[in-house]
Scaffold this active site. Structure first.
Site, mmCIF file in Angstrom:
data_model
loop_
_atom_site.group_PDB
_atom_site.id
_atom_site.type_symbol
_atom_site.label_atom_id
_atom_site.label_comp_id
_atom_site.label_asym_id
_atom_site.label_seq_id
_atom_site.Cartn_x
_atom_site.Cartn_y
_atom_site.Cartn_z
ATOM 1 N N LYS A 1 0.856 -1.189 0.000
ATOM 2 C CA LYS A 1 0.000 0.000 0.000
ATOM 3 C C LYS A 1 0.889 1.235 0.000
ATOM 4 O O LYS A 1 2.035 1.190 0.460
ATOM 5 C CB LYS A 1 -0.885 0.034 1.245
ATOM 6 C CG LYS A 1 -2.125 0.869 1.072
ATOM 7 C CD LYS A 1 -3.219 0.100 0.351
ATOM 8 C CE LYS A 1 -4.476 0.907 0.176
ATOM 9 N NZ LYS A 1 -5.584 0.095 -0.320
ATOM 10 N N ASP B 1 -6.760 4.307 -4.679
ATOM 11 C CA ASP B 1 -7.416 4.162 -3.373
ATOM 12 C C ASP B 1 -8.107 5.497 -3.110
ATOM 13 O O ASP B 1 -8.381 6.254 -4.057
ATOM 14 C CB ASP B 1 -6.388 3.787 -2.288
ATOM 15 C CG ASP B 1 -7.067 3.375 -0.980
ATOM 16 O OD1 ASP B 1 -7.754 2.350 -0.966
ATOM 17 O OD2 ASP B 1 -6.933 4.104 0.024
HETATM 18 P P1 NAD Z 1 -13.458 7.570 -2.812
HETATM 19 O O1 NAD Z 1 -12.467 8.616 -2.552
HETATM 20 O O2 NAD Z 1 -13.982 7.376 -4.191
HETATM 21 O O3 NAD Z 1 -14.726 7.756 -1.855
HETATM 22 C C1 NAD Z 1 -14.648 7.928 -0.499
HETATM 23 C C2 NAD Z 1 -15.984 8.525 -0.051
HETATM 24 O O4 NAD Z 1 -16.044 8.542 1.358
HETATM 25 C C3 NAD Z 1 -16.195 9.961 -0.530
HETATM 26 O O5 NAD Z 1 -17.535 10.102 -0.972
HETATM 27 C C4 NAD Z 1 -15.988 10.785 0.749
HETATM 28 O O6 NAD Z 1 -16.718 11.999 0.728
HETATM 29 C C5 NAD Z 1 -16.524 9.813 1.770
HETATM 30 N N1 NAD Z 1 -16.100 10.062 3.138
HETATM 31 C C6 NAD Z 1 -14.897 10.436 3.607
HETATM 32 N N2 NAD Z 1 -14.933 10.561 4.951
HETATM 33 C C7 NAD Z 1 -16.193 10.224 5.323
HETATM 34 C C8 NAD Z 1 -16.874 10.148 6.563
HETATM 35 N N3 NAD Z 1 -16.241 10.426 7.700
HETATM 36 N N4 NAD Z 1 -18.163 9.770 6.557
HETATM 37 C C9 NAD Z 1 -18.815 9.484 5.415
HETATM 38 N N5 NAD Z 1 -18.229 9.547 4.217
HETATM 39 C C10 NAD Z 1 -16.948 9.913 4.170
HETATM 40 O O7 NAD Z 1 -12.811 6.217 -2.249
HETATM 41 P P2 NAD Z 1 -13.188 4.724 -2.592
HETATM 42 O O8 NAD Z 1 -12.257 4.250 -3.638
HETATM 43 O O9 NAD Z 1 -14.653 4.598 -2.791
HETATM 44 O O10 NAD Z 1 -12.752 4.019 -1.234
HETATM 45 C C11 NAD Z 1 -13.630 3.960 -0.111
HETATM 46 C C12 NAD Z 1 -13.164 2.849 0.807
HETATM 47 O O11 NAD Z 1 -13.154 1.623 0.080
HETATM 48 C C13 NAD Z 1 -11.738 3.005 1.363
HETATM 49 O O12 NAD Z 1 -11.673 2.445 2.641
HETATM 50 C C14 NAD Z 1 -10.906 2.174 0.403
HETATM 51 O O13 NAD Z 1 -9.696 1.748 0.987
HETATM 52 C C15 NAD Z 1 -11.873 1.039 0.170
HETATM 53 N N6 NAD Z 1 -11.592 0.283 -1.040
HETATM 54 C C16 NAD Z 1 -11.691 0.869 -2.257
HETATM 55 C C17 NAD Z 1 -11.381 0.127 -3.388
HETATM 56 C C18 NAD Z 1 -11.538 0.687 -4.777
HETATM 57 O O14 NAD Z 1 -11.311 -0.052 -5.729
HETATM 58 N N7 NAD Z 1 -11.945 1.925 -4.935
HETATM 59 C C19 NAD Z 1 -10.956 -1.203 -3.271
HETATM 60 C C20 NAD Z 1 -10.896 -1.774 -1.999
HETATM 61 C C21 NAD Z 1 -11.215 -1.009 -0.889
#
Ligand code: NAD
Length: 430
Positions: A106, A146
């Site tokens: 990561k 991410d």
């Molecule tokens: P992203 O940046 O697209 O979205 C994150 C969202 O969370 C945004 O809408 C943001 O406004 C919101 N957010 C931030 N703080 C918040 C809070 N305190 N309360 C409510 N909403 C809040 O990111 P993503 O890619 O969707 O990732 C989200 C999660 O999923 C992370 O933990 C990431 O590690 C995990 N994840 C993502 C992927 C991927 O392929 N995108 C894969 C595995 C895991």
């Protein structure tokens, strides 16, 4: 994101719980408690106003027994080394849960990307890759998007690495734009993987989707897609939130219009506006904490880690928690949820769809043969359904929670790799 506990220490505690159910020797377990490589870098960036700003970044390769390190790069002002180590550790376990030939890694940069111009963001992205270029590569460690990084940033990073390597190297990074070697289906793969898990649970619990109320915390890439797919099947998405707050509607939202609003305005508009611009969305305003505690069936944390803690775990009323975010539940909260008999589909399984399609992207880049969307989704569904059912059966057979079952399932696979090179019992003939 509360940092009261060291998140890496908290994360590896889960190994001890799973150890007794896994087919793994204690020395292999010990290896997994120590990340293999930790790199800290400084990234000087010339800002638009002419000043020079130094950003701090990390790349951690936790373990590469089963294949090259794999894991995203996060741009966030709260990034810290312990968090990156924890995220890398989860990647090792996640890749093993779904049986893909990668280890875990990561990266992260301490930055609030919303404060950067597009050009500054490009310089930072390329600068980070220049600093870590010696530690990544298609056979070494393969980054991906991410939180607050996206396909275009992956494109810049691949382009920068290719210049350094003096050859086009698409397989160095996944989550790229399609014309630069990205895979069809990568954009919604994380949400889709969680959706496939829920579809398996739907059968086991004999659910009628129209009666199932769902709340999604975090309406970004992962959260939007799982909400969209569930909505298409008739599930009622009654609450969603982003970093600014949440909205609630007991009849369920029309998710496509909510996605359109959020993506056009960069916020869940109804949270802020009053009157004409928001009339399209009827909703009550919710605080983020309130969303977690709603009287619903399925809670999907899809934002950041440490959202369900010992402070609020007792107030969770959902029957099922699907961890689309990485690490949304602390280990203390886990015990409370277990006592309340809430089924937690753990992050290392629930959000593994993203890395699975990243693996497909890497395979396509290496072979130069690109698949149609149906092929991607069919292969993803097969892996997610198979591994969900394997973990679910392991859980019921051993009468343990699903997280422990998922870790035991992944530890057995990683252990087999580590132990193939010999263990104390092999070398001492014990
Ligand atoms: P992203 O940046 O697209 O979205 C994150 C969202 O969370 C945004 O809408 C943001 O406004 C919101 N957010 C931030 N703080 C918040 C809070 N305190 N309360 C409510 N909403 C809040 O990111 P993503 O890619 O969707 O990732 C989200 C999660 O999923 C992370 O933990 C990431 O590690 C995990 N994840 C993502 C992927 C991927 O392929 N995108 C894969 C595995 C895991």
């Amino acid at each position: 994101m509360s940092q009261t506990r060291d998140i890496f220490e908290d994360a590896i505690q889960r190994l001890d719980d799973a150890f007794k159910y896994a087919n793994i020797e204690s020395e292999a377990l010990e290896i997994l408690k120590h990340p293999k490589i930790i790199i800290q870098v400084s990234i000087p960036v010339r800002m638009d106003d002419g000043t020079l700003k130094i950003f701090e970044g990390y790349r951690v390769r936790h373990n590469d027994t089963r294949g090259p390190g794999k894991g995203g790069i996060r741009f966030h002002h709260q990034v810290n080394l312990s968090e990156v180590k924890a995220l890398a550790f989860w990647m090792t376990c996640k890749c093993a849960v779904v049986g893909i030939p990668f280890g875990g890694a990561k990266g992260g940069v301490i930055v609030n990307p919303k404060e950067l111009s597009k050009l500054e963001l490009e310089r930072l992205s390329r600068g980070f890759i220049r600093q870590i270029a010696d530690f990544i590569g298609p056979e070494i460690d393969i980054p991906a998007p991410d939180v607050y990084t996206n396909a275009m940033i992956m494109g810049w990073m691949m382009d920068e690495y290719s210049k350094i390597a003096r050859r086009r190297t698409p397989a160095v990074i996944t989550g790229k734009p399609i014309p630069l070697g990205g895979s069809l289906g990568r954009d919604d793969a994380t949400g889709r993987g969680a959706y496939y898990c829920l579809k398996e649970l739907e059968v086991k619990r004999n659910w009628n989707p129209g009666e199932i109320k769902v709340a999604v915390q975090g309406f970004g890439n992962a959260g939007q897609h799982v909400a969209r797919l569930l909505h298409e099947d008739g599930y009622k998405i009654v609450a969603v939130s982003d970093s600014k707050g949440g909205i609630y509607n007991s009849s369920g939202f029309d998710i496509p219009s909510l996605i359109k609003t959020k993506n056009e305005s960069k916020q869940l508009k109804a949270v802020y506006c009053h009157g004409s611009v928001c009339e399209a969305i009827t909703a009550d305003i919710l605080k983020n904490e309130e969303l977690l505690e709603l009287d619903i069936d399925v809670l999907i944390p899809a934002a950041l880690e440490n959202q369900i803690t010992k402070k609020n775990a007792d107030k969770i009323r959902a029957n099922v928690v699907v961890e689309v975010a990485n690490g949304p539940t602390t280990s203390e909260a886990d015990r409370i949820l277990k006592d309340k008999k809430i089924l937690v589909i753990p992050d290392i399984l629930a959000n593994a769809g993203g890395v699975t399609v990243s693996y497909f992207e890497w395979v396509q880049n290496k072979t130069g043969y690109y698949w149609q969307i149906d092929e991607v989704n069919t292969k993803l569904q097969k892996i997610m359904s198979t591994e969900f059912n394997a973990v679910y059966s392991f859980m019921t057979e051993n009468n343990i929670d699903m997280r422990t079952a998922a870790y035991a399932h992944s530890l057995s696979r990683i252990g087999q790799g580590i132990q193939s090179l010999g263990t104390k019992s092999y070398f001492t003939d014990e």
